[in-house]
Design an enzyme around this catalytic site. Structure first.
Site, mmCIF file in Angstrom:
data_model
loop_
_atom_site.group_PDB
_atom_site.id
_atom_site.type_symbol
_atom_site.label_atom_id
_atom_site.label_comp_id
_atom_site.label_asym_id
_atom_site.label_seq_id
_atom_site.Cartn_x
_atom_site.Cartn_y
_atom_site.Cartn_z
ATOM 1 N N HIS A 1 0.844 -1.204 0.000
ATOM 2 C CA HIS A 1 0.000 0.000 0.000
ATOM 3 C C HIS A 1 0.874 1.247 0.000
ATOM 4 C CE1 HIS A 1 -4.222 -1.496 1.296
ATOM 5 N NE2 HIS A 1 -3.612 -2.373 0.536
ATOM 6 N N TYR B 1 -9.186 5.861 7.327
ATOM 7 C CA TYR B 1 -9.341 6.206 8.742
ATOM 8 C C TYR B 1 -10.355 7.350 8.802
ATOM 9 C CZ TYR B 1 -5.050 3.598 9.909
ATOM 10 O OH TYR B 1 -4.097 2.620 10.091
ATOM 11 N N PRO C 1 -4.298 0.476 18.572
ATOM 12 C CA PRO C 1 -4.023 0.039 17.198
ATOM 13 C C PRO C 1 -4.157 1.110 16.112
ATOM 14 C CG PRO C 1 -6.102 -0.870 17.982
ATOM 15 C CD PRO C 1 -5.490 -0.179 19.138
ATOM 16 N N LYS D 1 0.799 -0.147 14.853
ATOM 17 C CA LYS D 1 2.196 -0.224 15.281
ATOM 18 C C LYS D 1 2.567 -1.397 16.170
ATOM 19 C CE LYS D 1 3.832 3.197 13.172
ATOM 20 N NZ LYS D 1 4.100 2.591 11.889
ATOM 21 N N TYR E 1 4.122 6.439 9.898
ATOM 22 C CA TYR E 1 3.263 5.325 9.497
ATOM 23 C C TYR E 1 4.065 4.221 8.816
ATOM 24 C CZ TYR E 1 -1.119 2.984 8.408
ATOM 25 O OH TYR E 1 -2.142 2.068 8.359
HETATM 26 P P1 RFL Z 1 1.604 -11.766 21.636
HETATM 27 O O1 RFL Z 1 1.190 -11.858 20.206
HETATM 28 O O2 RFL Z 1 0.560 -11.386 22.624
HETATM 29 O O3 RFL Z 1 2.228 -13.186 22.037
HETATM 30 C C1 RFL Z 1 2.497 -13.533 23.361
HETATM 31 C C2 RFL Z 1 2.390 -15.045 23.463
HETATM 32 O O4 RFL Z 1 2.784 -15.466 24.772
HETATM 33 C C3 RFL Z 1 1.911 -16.497 25.188
HETATM 34 N N1 RFL Z 1 1.951 -16.586 26.665
HETATM 35 C C4 RFL Z 1 2.590 -17.576 27.349
HETATM 36 N N2 RFL Z 1 3.266 -18.642 26.928
HETATM 37 C C5 RFL Z 1 3.796 -19.481 27.860
HETATM 38 N N3 RFL Z 1 3.637 -19.281 29.197
HETATM 39 C C6 RFL Z 1 2.946 -18.208 29.671
HETATM 40 N N4 RFL Z 1 2.819 -18.007 30.970
HETATM 41 C C7 RFL Z 1 2.402 -17.290 28.717
HETATM 42 N N5 RFL Z 1 1.675 -16.139 28.822
HETATM 43 C C8 RFL Z 1 1.419 -15.733 27.573
HETATM 44 C C9 RFL Z 1 0.560 -16.084 24.617
HETATM 45 O O5 RFL Z 1 -0.340 -17.166 24.515
HETATM 46 C C10 RFL Z 1 0.968 -15.536 23.259
HETATM 47 O O6 RFL Z 1 0.932 -16.515 22.255
HETATM 48 O O7 RFL Z 1 2.824 -10.765 21.834
HETATM 49 P P2 RFL Z 1 4.026 -10.365 20.847
HETATM 50 O O8 RFL Z 1 4.653 -11.597 20.252
HETATM 51 O O9 RFL Z 1 4.864 -9.391 21.583
HETATM 52 O O10 RFL Z 1 3.296 -9.633 19.606
HETATM 53 C C11 RFL Z 1 2.614 -8.426 19.762
HETATM 54 C C12 RFL Z 1 1.467 -8.315 18.748
HETATM 55 O O11 RFL Z 1 0.683 -9.487 18.813
HETATM 56 C C13 RFL Z 1 0.592 -7.072 18.970
HETATM 57 O O12 RFL Z 1 1.385 -5.968 19.259
HETATM 58 C C14 RFL Z 1 -0.278 -6.721 17.731
HETATM 59 O O13 RFL Z 1 -1.241 -7.707 17.478
HETATM 60 C C15 RFL Z 1 -0.978 -5.375 17.919
HETATM 61 N N6 RFL Z 1 -1.866 -4.993 16.802
HETATM 62 C C16 RFL Z 1 -1.344 -4.446 15.627
HETATM 63 N N7 RFL Z 1 -0.021 -4.342 15.451
HETATM 64 C C17 RFL Z 1 0.493 -3.885 14.268
HETATM 65 O O14 RFL Z 1 1.710 -3.808 14.138
HETATM 66 N N8 RFL Z 1 -0.312 -3.490 13.209
HETATM 67 C C18 RFL Z 1 -1.653 -3.569 13.297
HETATM 68 O O15 RFL Z 1 -2.336 -3.288 12.304
HETATM 69 C C19 RFL Z 1 -2.238 -4.029 14.552
HETATM 70 N N9 RFL Z 1 -3.557 -4.126 14.685
HETATM 71 C C20 RFL Z 1 -3.246 -5.136 16.909
HETATM 72 C C21 RFL Z 1 -4.076 -4.691 15.828
HETATM 73 C C22 RFL Z 1 -3.832 -5.724 18.029
HETATM 74 C C23 RFL Z 1 -5.193 -5.870 18.094
HETATM 75 N N10 RFL Z 1 -5.709 -6.519 19.257
HETATM 76 C C24 RFL Z 1 -6.613 -7.600 19.182
HETATM 77 C C25 RFL Z 1 -5.089 -6.262 20.522
HETATM 78 C C26 RFL Z 1 -5.439 -4.798 15.886
HETATM 79 C C27 RFL Z 1 -6.019 -5.367 17.030
HETATM 80 C C28 RFL Z 1 -7.532 -5.441 17.070
HETATM 81 C C1 PHB Z 2 -5.946 -4.122 10.420
HETATM 82 O O1 PHB Z 2 -6.069 -4.319 9.194
HETATM 83 O O2 PHB Z 2 -6.215 -5.003 11.245
HETATM 84 C C2 PHB Z 2 -5.518 -2.793 10.911
HETATM 85 C C3 PHB Z 2 -5.108 -1.839 9.993
HETATM 86 C C4 PHB Z 2 -4.709 -0.578 10.440
HETATM 87 C C5 PHB Z 2 -4.725 -0.301 11.794
HETATM 88 C C6 PHB Z 2 -5.109 -1.265 12.711
HETATM 89 C C7 PHB Z 2 -5.517 -2.526 12.271
HETATM 90 O O3 PHB Z 2 -4.361 0.940 12.210
#
Ligand code: RFL
Ligand code: PHB
Length: 393
Positions: free
Chosen positions: A72, A201, A294, A298, A386
């Site tokens: 994108h 957005y 989110p 990031k 971004y």
């Molecule tokens: P995770 O992915 O939470 O993984 C941590 C893992 O540790 C496990 N765990 C354990 N394992 C063993 N023993 C224990 N005691 C444990 N306790 C926990 C868990 O089961 C899990 O598998 O952390 P990590 O690896 O640091 O990754 C971080 C990302 O997952 C997170 O920052 C992103 O998903 C955030 N996020 C977004 N990030 C982006 O860069 N771009 C995006 O567009 C974006 N959109 C989002 C998002 C997060 C969202 N939610 C649901 C919070 C959109 C949403 C809606």
């Molecule tokens: C997504 O596609 O899940 C998404 C995209 C942009 C954002 C957050 C989540 O800022």
């Protein structure tokens, strides 16, 4: 069991760290409390920064990403019914972002780790970290009802916001900085072609909405909702009607494609940073150390930049005996964390409806959006954040 680096958590942080260490001949063991299917099935991030794409490709994980990732070159900001585009390449020396779901990244990483016979254990929950103060870290975990230990040189706490690693750092060492936002995001995945080539957005008088996608046939949309809202309060029709209203623009028709909603959930929004990110031989990585709302896309990208810094630091240590990288890990990652925390906070503040805001507050938001999209200097600021700030700004 015994290893060089014990890794708790098989999210993007833990898996990529183990992969990068393996490429440098450094041994690790990953334990993950959830099942493999659960970890792969979790729907989360969608947007990869240029630096994230680069590290995945350089480390041999680019095959599916290159084929299926959607590059994108801009985003649209919609406010007061006016849509304005931010063009990334012209503002950032040719950079772009790639839409490729976090679950795809995790799937690719698990496949690569398993192909290399990695010691990756699912349904293995870490219960306790011991020996940090004595410089002899041990992870205790349970698998199939039995207790096990891993003796390691170092521990990488990649266990997310609810993990145990952060809690292993004594309270008097740790400082927490936190902000909760008075709203949540209702997110859906639907079998519908994206209605726009780029992400939208939208700031509207009834609240924020985001149009995103996963593929040419799957769309991802978000709606600002109450932080304690229950997904049961929303019928599919209500979701589509709300999205449709929030994406409308003045004097121009906008058609939102709809289709079967096959995933929906509500996420709370918070900013959270812990300092420091290292205690003795324990490193906090990714969501274990920090959470961003989110709105700036990031969270995963920030997690991956921590991993890049830590993998390099441990490589310098094991290959050359240099401790400089591990000694500066916390400081280096925290600097970037705060820059990204600022950007995510700013995007969140500018785009959402706040309960305490009056008409003045809304006018200021619109003026911010007007400036951010009209001034070349302001557009450049938004675009460079971004697409992702460099590791060494
Ligand atoms: P995770 O992915 O939470 O993984 C941590 C893992 O540790 C496990 N765990 C354990 N394992 C063993 N023993 C224990 N005691 C444990 N306790 C926990 C868990 O089961 C899990 O598998 O952390 P990590 O690896 O640091 O990754 C971080 C990302 O997952 C997170 O920052 C992103 O998903 C955030 N996020 C977004 N990030 C982006 O860069 N771009 C995006 O567009 C974006 N959109 C989002 C998002 C997060 C969202 N939610 C649901 C919070 C959109 C949403 C809606
Ligand atoms: C997504 O596609 O899940 C998404 C995209 C942009 C954002 C957050 C989540 O800022």
């Amino acid at each position: 069991m015994k290893t060089q680096v014990g890794i708790i958590g098989a999210g993007p942080s833990g898996l990529l760290l183990s992969h990068l260490l393996h490429l440098q001949g450094i041994d690790s063991i990953i334990i993950e409390s959830r099942s493999q299917d659960y970890v792969i099935g979790r729907v989360r991030a969608g947007v990869l920064e240029q630096g994230t794409v680069d590290v995945l490709k350089e480390s041999g994980l680019g095959t599916r990403l290159e084929k299926e990732g959607l590059e994108h070159h801009g985003i649209e900001l919609l406010f007061d019914g006016i849509a304005r585009r931010i063009d990334f390449p012209s503002l950032t020396d040719g950079k772009a972002v790639t839409v490729y779901g976090q679950k795809e990244v995790v799937k690719d990483l698990i496949a690569a780790r398993q192909a290399a016979d990695a010691k990756l254990f699912f349904e293995a929950k870490a219960s306790k970290i011991e020996g940090l103060a004595e410089g002899k870290p041990v992870i205790h975990f349970e698998k199939d009802g039995e207790q096990h230990t891993i003796t390691c040189d170092y521990i990488a706490g990649c266990d997310g916001f609810h993990g145990i690693s952060r809690k292993a750092i004594p309270d008097e060492i740790l400082t927490v900085f936190e902000r909760e936002y008075p709203f949540g995001w209702l997110g859906i995945l639907a079998e519908a072609a994206p209605s726009s080539e780029e992400l939208i957005y939208a700031n509207t008088s009834e609240g924020f909405a985001l149009h995103s996608m996963r593929s040419p046939t799957v769309t991802r949309n978000y709606i600002q909702c109450a932080p304690d809202d229950d997904i049961k309060n929303w019928t599919d029709d209500q979701i589509w009607e709300t999205l449709n209203r929030r994406f409308q623009r003045n004097g121009e028709s906008f058609h939102l494609n709809t289709g079967n909603i096959f995933e929906k959930g509500i996420t709370a929004m918070r900013s959270f940073v812990t300092e420091p990110m290292r205690y003795e031989k324990l490193f906090l990585v990714g969501d274990a150390a920090h959470i961003v709302p989110p709105t700036g896309a990031k969270g995963m990208n920030l997690a991956i930049s921590d991993v890049r810094v830590l993998a390099k630091a441990l490589t310098d240590l094991y290959h050359d005996g240099s401790e400089e990288g591990i000694d500066t890990y916390s400081e280096k990652c925290l600097r970037r964390t705060w820059l990204v925390t600022r950007f995510s906070w700013w995007m969140t503040s500018m785009l959402h409806k706040f309960p305490q805001d009056d008409a003045f507050g809304h006018k200021i938001q619109v003026a911010q959006l007007d400036y951010a999209t009209a001034s070349l200097a302001a557009q450049t600021t938004l675009a460079e954040n971004y697409v992702g700030l460099p590791l060494d700004l």
